[in-house]
Structure formats: structure tokens, C-alpha cells
Design an enzyme around this catalytic site. Structure first.
Site, PDB file in Angstrom:
ATOM      1  CD  GLU A  42     -14.021   1.207   0.275  1.00 26.68           C
ATOM      2  OE1 GLU A  42     -13.565   0.059   0.223  1.00 26.68           O
ATOM      3  OE2 GLU A  42     -13.439   2.192  -0.250  1.00 26.68           O
ATOM      4  CE  LYS A 109     -12.890  -2.273  -3.154  1.00 28.83           C
ATOM      5  NZ  LYS A 109     -12.093  -1.510  -2.168  1.00 28.83           N
ATOM      6  CE1 TYR A 115      -2.215  -0.029  -4.415  1.00 31.15           C
ATOM      7  CE2 TYR A 115      -3.704  -1.770  -5.102  1.00 31.15           C
ATOM      8  CZ  TYR A 115      -3.370  -0.435  -5.043  1.00 31.15           C
ATOM      9  OH  TYR A 115      -4.207   0.493  -5.605  1.00 31.15           O
ATOM     10  CB  CYS A 145     -12.909   1.829  -3.469  1.00 32.10           C
ATOM     11  SG  CYS A 145     -11.362   2.746  -3.202  1.00 32.10           S
ATOM     12  CB  SER A 171      -9.472   7.052  -2.564  1.00 35.40           C
ATOM     13  OG  SER A 171      -8.252   7.025  -3.253  1.00 35.40           O
ATOM     14  CB  SER A 290      15.210  22.691  18.502  1.00 36.68           C
ATOM     15  OG  SER A 290      14.835  22.764  17.128  1.00 36.68           O
ATOM     16  N   GLY A 291      14.174  25.876  18.004  1.00 35.43           N
ATOM     17  CA  GLY A 291      14.579  27.019  17.200  1.00 35.43           C
ATOM     18  C   GLY A 291      14.891  26.625  15.771  1.00 35.43           C
ATOM     19  CD  GLU A 400      15.566  15.399  11.068  1.00 34.23           C
ATOM     20  OE1 GLU A 400      16.099  16.509  11.161  1.00 34.23           O
ATOM     21  OE2 GLU A 400      14.585  15.052  11.761  1.00 34.23           O
ATOM     22  CE  LYS A 510      18.655   5.145  15.442  1.00 35.84           C
ATOM     23  NZ  LYS A 510      19.347   6.424  15.172  1.00 35.84           N
TER      24      LYS A 510
END
Length: 539
Positions: A42, A109, A115, A145, A171, A290-291, A400, A510
Site C-alpha cells: 500500500e 480503496k 481508528y 488493506c 498493516s 544504570s545497571g 513506568e 508527562k
């Protein structure tokens, strides 16, 4: 017999001339094997998704001009090529059928998506009807598609004596999607007694990864040929339809098996990172080591994607960093054979505190001092990036980022976030998978309790539920849109669920400021989920 080809190519959005060169190269390869019809993904001329480039009139005109140039070089083979068509003021997601230096027809198409990450109705108008073509007494059709998922549309096409449908697709990948696609393609092929050639895009584009995994199904719904996953491929196969013709060159034998879930996700991350760097001109990346498990996995992914000479790790210890963290970061760097820079931040941190002391007088230490350390590290990484042109890879994971357990302008600093859509529990599985191939991440990293090391004896579990509890709650709320009552009914403690949901809701500001990351789950942060920052609704 009809010999068909699927050119599973990796296009670059906006590189119209480069995409056309690649299309020509694959056509030449197909011609060497005397392929009759070759299909491309596509919008293969513009790259996918072109987004608001479509509002630039010259972009659309350039794509049309290069399609016409391309058509003059297609002669003995039929080529199905995706592009943007324009009729009056309307744009169409289109595919042209080219043969003997002429565009023989164009399909628009019909089933536009609106969405998840798709905004097709923002740009395109729906096509009005299917297109049917005849070649060497074989009747075939072309769609794009989502069209192949529409049962009524495919049924109506099959009733016109069509034996074969070429589906040009782009896709985007998420885990589990390949099986969904195989299921619907198999159903459509078997139900309508048609062959289906599914030509899917491969490559990374910003937050999206396309896995390829193109395939050919027979009229019994069986997959008879597969292309590889996460790599360019030219899939050629002979279909027992039509008349027998002259002898053709033999097709190289191949047997491709789909990847298992964890290796599949790992390859998606590698491709997404590699293409983001390649297509945006970055040669080297820098990572704050950071380990811990997250930065260790990011370093392994970066090394696998870009090579050991293009990855730089930076260990930035504070007074709270343990000896074990340095040992683990050093061992990781040695195992991966990447450069490790050690920049202690204690003196910088103390300088900050001394300057702020008059203003903080009378206030106890709290998260402010913790965040200062993260922001000092973010500043150092960005300074190295500015000086040397290295791309900073942020190391935060989905668990996180969901709950806001990250620091703006600190550990969130960076140009790309590999693990942005990877829950913490999946981080461990991916790290274990990488170590099963070669032990590069120290065993202690996989076993020790997660910690940010921003204050004495700190653990993630001081702030968050255990990740085995947290991740299913995040998935239910983010990916499945379940509310408090529904999630609690799954067996989770109501107080814990309420706490987690409040963290997620309060952290939207954030996430809006976080770098792009690779979409892996059915619903990722970014274009997949568009929540208002100013929002009082709590369900």
C-alpha cells in the site's frame, strides 16, 4: 499456471524517488524469474503513512509524476503499485495496474480506516467500486488493506468469476496481529474459493513497525507460501490456475516459519530502532546505563540493531548508586563490547543543593531532590548528544510511563524510547530471550529488585504495586478500556486498582512530552490513545 510475485519492500515516507528506484529493482528481479504479476504494498510510492504530507499539493503531484515515469519501464510483467491518486479536489489511497508501459486501470480503496493509528478519512475519499482485470485468461482483482476484511465486498468480487485477489497492505505490527490476519485471510479465501496474495509493507516509520509476513493462500484457505518477517523479501510462487505455459526458471526453495511471540517482539524492536536511526540520519546512540534491567535491555537491542561500535553507554553514579550497579553496567558493556563512559554526578548534585538551599529552607527533602539527580543525568546525555550527534535512547518502559514513575527532562529525556510500549514483565522476558542466545545481560540484573537508586534503600515497590499485579491492571485499563469495577471484578484489590488508575490519569501531561517509541501492543501511547490532559472524569 500463473507465476506471481510479492515485493515486500521497506519504503521511506517522502522519499518518492528512492521508493520508485526500489520498486524498479524488484520488478527487474521478478522479470528474471519470468513472474507474470508482481504486487507491491500500500502507498509504496509515497511511503506509509504519509500523514499531513498529503496536504502539500506538490507532494501529491510528484508522486503522480513518478508513477507515470515508472509505468514507462514496465513491459513484460504486470505491476501493481500503491500511490496517492487525485481526482479534482479528492485524494484516494490507490493502486495502479501497469502493463506494457501503460496504466491499465486504477483501484481506489473503499474501506477507509478511522481508528487506532489510522486517520484515512482525514485525507482520502472512499472508492466507489471494485476493479476486475483479465490477464492470460485469468480474472483477478486488486484491493487495499482493510478491503480484504470486508466480507460483503470480497463476496461480491468473487461472484464475478475472479480467481485471485491481490491485497496491497500496510498493516502496522502489534503482537498477536499476524494470527488475526491469517485467520481472516484464510476465511475469505476458503469461503469464496479464491486465491489471495497478501503484499504487506515491512520496516519502521516513527512509532510504527511493519512486519511484512506477506503470504499467498490457495482457494481452500491454506497458506502455501510465506515471506519473511521484519525484512525485505521477494516472494515468488506458481499458482495452478490458467493454462500451462512455457517452462520458467525454477524458483528457489524456501520454508519460512513464523517467529514465536518473544523473538517476534524482539525483532520488531530491532527493526523499529534501526529504521528510526537510518531514516533520520543517526549513526550512533547513547544510553544512560544504570545497571538495571531496562537500560541493559535497551543497550542489547541497540547493539543488535546498530553494531557495537555505534552504541555508547554512560554510567552516572550518585551517592546512592550501589557498587553492584557499577559492576553490572561494566559487565554489560564488556559483554556487548560497547564503550562505557563514567561521569559521577555527586559534585553537580551537591552544587545544585547549595544553590537551592536558601529557597528550600524549612522544607524536608522529598521527590524534588530525587528528580534533580535524574535531570542532571538527562542534561549530561543531551550534552553528549548535542556535541557528538548521538541519538539519546530513553529507557523507560510502559509500566513506568503509564503510572508516571518517570522524571520529565530526566530519565524521559531522549529522542527515541525503545521500551515505551513494553510492560516491565515483558522486559524481563525479552532480556531472558536475549540471554538465551548469548549471555550478555548480567544474571544479577535479572534477579535483583528494581530500583531507581535516588534515595537510600529505594525500591520500585515502595511506590508501585509489584509489576506482576501492575501490568495486568495497566493492560485492562489502557488496552481494553475496562473501568474500575470491571478490573476489580477480575480479582484485583479495589484500593490497588483505584490507586493505579489515578496514577495513569494524572500522568497524561508527562506522556505528551515523551519521545516517540515503538508500538508493540494493540494500544500504545501516542496516536493510539488520545486522552485530554485537562480531564476531571475518573469513571
Amino acid at each position: 499456471m500463473l507465476r506471481i510475485g510479492i515485493a515486500q519492500i521497506n519504503t521511506t515516507v517522502g522519499d518518492i524517488s528512492g521508493n520508485c528506484r526500489k520498486i524498479k529493482e524488484y520488478i527487474k528481479q521478478a522479470e528474471e524469474f519470468k513472474v507474470d504479476i508482481i504486487a507491491f504494498p500500500e502507498l509504496s510510492i509515497t511511503g506509509y503513512p504519509p500523514e499531513d504530507l498529503l496536504f502539500k499539493p506538490k507532494f501529491v503531484l510528484d508522486n503522480l509524476a513518478l508513477l507515470n515515469e515508472l509505468s514507462k519501464e514496465v513491459f513484460d510483467i504486470v505491476a501493481i503499485v500503491g500511490f496517492v491518486d487525485r481526482k479534482g479536489n479528492n485524494l484516494y489511497n490507490a493502486a495502479s495496474i501497469i502493463y506494457q508501459r501503460r496504466i491499465r486501470g486504477t483501484y481506489h480503496k473503499m474501506c477507509l480506516l478511522n481508528y487506532s493509528v489510522f486517520d484515512e478519512k482525514r485525507y482520502f475519499k472512499e472508492g466507489e467500486k471494485p476493479r476486475i482485470f483479465r490477464f492470460k485468461n485469468i480474472i483477478f482483482s486488486v484491493n487495499i488493506c482493510e478491503d480484504i476484511w470486508d466480507k460483503a465486498l470480497v463476496k461480491n468480487v468473487a461472484l464475478t468469476d475472479v480467481r485471485l485477489i491481490f491485497n496491497c497492505s500496510a498493516s502496522p505490527y502489534h503482537y498477536g496481529k499476524r494470527k488475526e490476519e491469517e485467520k481472516i485471510l484464510s476465511y475469505q479465501a476458503k469461503k469464496n474459493s479464491i486465491f489471495i496474495a497478501y503484499a504487506n509493507l515491512v520496516g519502521g516509520q516513527d512509532e510504527l513497525v511493519f512486519d511484512g509476513a506477506s503470504m499467498v493462500l490457495d482457494d481452500k484457505g491454506r497458506i502455501i507460501e510465506r515471506a519473511g518477517q521484519f525484512k525485505e523479501d521477494l516472494l515468488i510462487t506458481d499458482l495452478e490456475i490458467g493454462k500451462r505455459e512455457e517452462k520458467k526458471p525454477p524458483i528457489p526453495k524456501r520454508k519460512i516459519e513464523p517467529l514465536e511471540p518473544i523473538p517476534e517482539i524482539y525483532q520488531a524492536l530491532i527493526l523499529g530502532l534501526f529504521d528510526y536511526c537510518l531514516k533520520n540520519g543517526f549513526k550512533k546512540v547513547v544510553i544512560g546505563l544504570s545497571g538495571g534491567i531496562d537500560s541493559s535491555l535497551v543497550a542489547a537491542l541497540a547493539t543488535d540493531a546498530l553494531g557495537k561500535d555505534n552504541v555508547i553507554g554512560v554510567f552516572m553514579p550518585s551517592i546512592y548508586s550501589s557498587k553492584e550497579s557499577f559492576e553490572d553496567a561494566k559487565e554489560l558493556a564488556e559483554n556487548l563490547e560497547i564503550k562505557l563512559i563514567n561521569i559521577p554526578i555527586s559534585d553537580i548534585f551537591n552544587l545544585y543543593l547549595s544553590f537551592l538551599k536558601p529557597y528550600f529552607k524549612g522544607h524536608k527533602r522529598n521527590i524534588t531532590e530525587e528528580n534533580l539527580q535524574a535531570r542532571i543525568r538527562g542534561n549530561i546525555l543531551m550534552a553528549l548528544s548535542n556535541k557528538f550527534g548521538w541519538l539519546v535512547l530513553a529507557t523507560g518502559n510502559k509500566s513506568e510511563i503509564s503510572t508516571g514513575y518517570t522524571t520529565l527532562y530526566g530519565d524521559m529525556a531522549g529522542g527515541f524510547a525503545c521500551l515505551k510500549d513494553i510492560p516491565k514483565t515483558l522486559v524481563y522476558k525479552l532480556a531472558g530471550y536475549r540471554n538465551s542466545k548469548e549471555l550478555v545481560i548480567p544474571e544479577r540484573v535479572l534477579k535483583k529488585e528494581p530500583t531507581a537508586e535516588l534515595k537510600p534503600d529505594q525500591k520500585d515497590s515502595d511506590t508501585l504495586p509489584e509489576y506482576e499485579t501492575l501490568d495486568p491492571i495497566v493492560k485492562a485499563y489502557i488496552e481494553e478500556n475496562k473501568d474500575l469495577q470491571e478490573i476489580t471484578s477480575l480479582g484485583f484489590d479495589k484500593k490497588i486498582v483505584s490507586y493505579v488508575l489515578s496514577l495513569i490519569d494524572k500522568s497524561e501531561y508527562k506522556r505528551r512530552q515523551s519521545p516517540p517509541g515503538i508500538k508493540i501492543t494493540p494500544k500504545a501511547f501516542g496516536k493510539d490513545r488520545r486522552m485530554p490532559i485537562t480531564n476531571k472524569y475518573r469513571g
